[in-house]
Motif scaffolding. Structure first.
Motif, mmCIF file in Angstrom:
data_model
loop_
_atom_site.group_PDB
_atom_site.id
_atom_site.type_symbol
_atom_site.label_atom_id
_atom_site.label_comp_id
_atom_site.label_asym_id
_atom_site.label_seq_id
_atom_site.Cartn_x
_atom_site.Cartn_y
_atom_site.Cartn_z
ATOM 1 N N ASP A 19 0.953 -1.015 0.144
ATOM 2 C CA ASP A 19 -0.028 0.078 -0.089
ATOM 3 C C ASP A 19 0.811 1.062 -0.221
ATOM 4 N N ASP A 20 1.986 1.265 0.418
ATOM 5 C CA ASP A 20 3.126 2.144 0.362
ATOM 6 C C ASP A 20 3.269 2.767 -0.926
ATOM 7 N N ASN A 44 7.568 -2.804 7.165
ATOM 8 C CA ASN A 44 6.917 -3.970 6.559
ATOM 9 C C ASN A 44 7.641 -4.939 6.214
ATOM 10 N N HIS A 86 3.015 -8.523 2.843
ATOM 11 C CA HIS A 86 3.512 -7.769 1.952
ATOM 12 C C HIS A 86 4.403 -8.729 1.208
ATOM 13 N N ILE A 130 4.293 7.197 6.448
ATOM 14 C CA ILE A 130 3.236 5.826 6.303
ATOM 15 C C ILE A 130 4.005 4.493 6.561
ATOM 16 N N MET A 156 0.058 7.780 8.502
ATOM 17 C CA MET A 156 -1.157 6.654 8.553
ATOM 18 C C MET A 156 -0.597 5.949 9.738
ATOM 19 N N ASN A 164 -4.692 -3.817 14.316
ATOM 20 C CA ASN A 164 -4.637 -4.843 13.450
ATOM 21 C C ASN A 164 -3.382 -5.601 13.666
ATOM 22 N N GLU A 170 -2.318 -0.501 16.264
ATOM 23 C CA GLU A 170 -2.251 -0.814 14.732
ATOM 24 C C GLU A 170 -0.578 -1.146 14.205
ATOM 25 N N PHE A 171 -0.436 -1.389 13.121
ATOM 26 C CA PHE A 171 1.024 -2.101 13.018
ATOM 27 C C PHE A 171 2.231 -0.844 13.031
ATOM 28 N N ASN A 172 1.936 0.270 12.465
ATOM 29 C CA ASN A 172 2.960 1.127 12.495
ATOM 30 C C ASN A 172 3.225 1.766 13.968
ATOM 31 N N LEU A 195 -6.725 3.281 11.534
ATOM 32 C CA LEU A 195 -7.644 2.242 11.114
ATOM 33 C C LEU A 195 -9.355 2.437 10.928
ATOM 34 N N HIS A 241 -4.672 1.141 3.241
ATOM 35 C CA HIS A 241 -4.227 2.328 4.220
ATOM 36 C C HIS A 241 -3.817 3.522 3.718
ATOM 37 N N ASP A 242 -2.229 3.319 3.343
ATOM 38 C CA ASP A 242 -1.560 4.360 3.245
ATOM 39 C C ASP A 242 -1.865 5.584 2.346
HETATM 40 C C1 BDR Z 1 0.063 -0.075 7.977
HETATM 41 O O1 BDR Z 1 0.814 -1.187 8.329
HETATM 42 C C2 BDR Z 1 1.543 -1.719 7.115
HETATM 43 O O2 BDR Z 1 1.608 -2.882 6.794
HETATM 44 C C3 BDR Z 1 0.849 -0.874 5.802
HETATM 45 O O3 BDR Z 1 1.934 -0.486 5.023
HETATM 46 C C4 BDR Z 1 0.246 0.445 6.676
HETATM 47 O O4 BDR Z 1 1.290 1.404 6.692
HETATM 48 C C5 BDR Z 1 -1.488 -0.573 8.104
HETATM 49 O O5 BDR Z 1 -1.690 -1.009 9.511
#
Ligand code: BDR
Ligand code: CA
Length: 312
Positions: A19-20, A44, A86, A130, A156, A164, A170-172, A195, A241-242
């Motif tokens: 998504d980046d 990622n 990814h 992001i 993001m 998630n 959230e991941f980041n 999210l 997302h991004d």
């Molecule tokens: C975010 O986590 C990454 O996997 C995606 O690129 C996005 O930035 C979503 O939670």
């Protein structure tokens, strides 16, 4: 009609990442934006892959935007990657050609390039992180003078509700919660595309088929998305997302939200949780809803336009 002078200067800090790649591509062709620099971070996948992906993408798109390699590890934690989403390389099964004698990659560290680009800009810069916020936190700590020339940070990450990576993160934010805390604790204007908004994006398998017909970039995007096995996506729809950060800048009317103060949890079971206190004086604008159908249309229109530009 906008002129070059009215373009918003931005810097994208990224961990490509499927998504980046889509967000960067949209940004590099957006008439409203002037991408000054791309900086990479481990997220990622590892830093070598995220950096190669960024450089190869910019080459593939025929653009001349510098890329600088940044932090390979979060500030304190060990990197947790998302290769299961990814792919090992970060771009699924897609293969970008590596250009020989490529000069896009800076010899300087991302944090140094960020400082120079921000301080040398005539207009305040919008930062668009992001990925994990490691580079941005280092920048704000090492060179606090940059804050005077940052217009806002449109990122993001996070979520007012849910997560998630864990039920609350959230991941980041989860990958580098200490960096996230440093950034959110600054009194800089932040737009949080978390999210709450990004999970509403619904790109269907039919949309992906349509995009595949839009030249080499459409083909690339559709191949990437066919691999994108995001746990946050449902069977027939994919959440991208991004891209929300870029569309927030080019089509802000698609988003609605509320002002808040955001506290990031850095330790324990809730690490990476963005505790969101709504209040009118908060310096964070939290995106809570998007116009789902318009987002889909904008997604398709964006890659149609990219193809038209490349074929012109
Ligand atoms: C975010 O986590 C990454 O996997 C995606 O690129 C996005 O930035 C979503 O939670
Ligand atoms: Ca990302």
């Amino acid at each position: 009609m906008r002129t070059d002078l009215m373009k918003t200067p931005i810097i994208i800090d990224t961990d490509p990442g499927i998504d980046d790649v889509i967000a960067i591509t949209a940004a590099l062709f957006a008439e409203e934006l002037d991408v000054k620099l791309i900086t990479t971070v481990g997220g990622n996948v590892g830093i070598e892959n995220t950096t190669n992906n960024a450089v190869n993408l910019v080459n593939f798109l025929g653009k001349d935007i510098p890329v600088a390699k940044g932090a390979d590890q979060p500030l304190l934690n060990k990197l947790v990657s998302a290769a299961q989403v990814h792919g090992e390389s970060g771009v699924g099964g897609y293969h970008f050609e590596a250009k020989e004698n490529c000069t896009l990659l800076s010899s300087k560290h991302a944090v140094e390039e960020l400082r120079d680009a921000i301080l040398n800009s005539n207009e305040p810069i919008t930062l668009v992180p992001i990925g994990p916020l490691t580079n941005i936190a280092l920048l704000l700590k090492m060179y606090p003078e940059v804050k005077n020339n940052i217009k806002e940070i449109v990122l993001m990450g996070g979520a007012a509700k849910g997560g998630n990576m864990t039920p609350v993160a959230e991941f980041n934010m989860f990958v580098d919660p200490h960096a996230a805390k440093i950034v959110f604790d600054e009194q800089i204007k932040i737009v949080m595309c978390g999210l709450d908004a990004t999970l509403q994006t619904r790109i269907s398998t039919d949309d992906i088929k349509e995009i595949a017909g839009y030249g080499k970039v459409g083909e690339m995007v559709s191949q990437l998305l066919s691999h994108y096995d995001s746990p946050s996506s449902t069977e027939n729809y994919i959440a991208i997302h991004d891209l929300c950060t870029i569309f927030y800048l080019t089509r802000p009317e698609l988003f609605t939200g509320k002002r808040a103060t955001v506290n990031v949890v850095t330790e324990g079971e809730a690490s990476g949780c963005t505790i969101t206190h709504y209040n009118e004086d908060g310096h964070v604008h939290v995106c809570l809803d998007i116009d789902v159908e318009e987002f889909r249309h904008e997604f398709i229109a964006t890659f149609k336009k990219v193809n038209e530009k490349l074929e012109a």
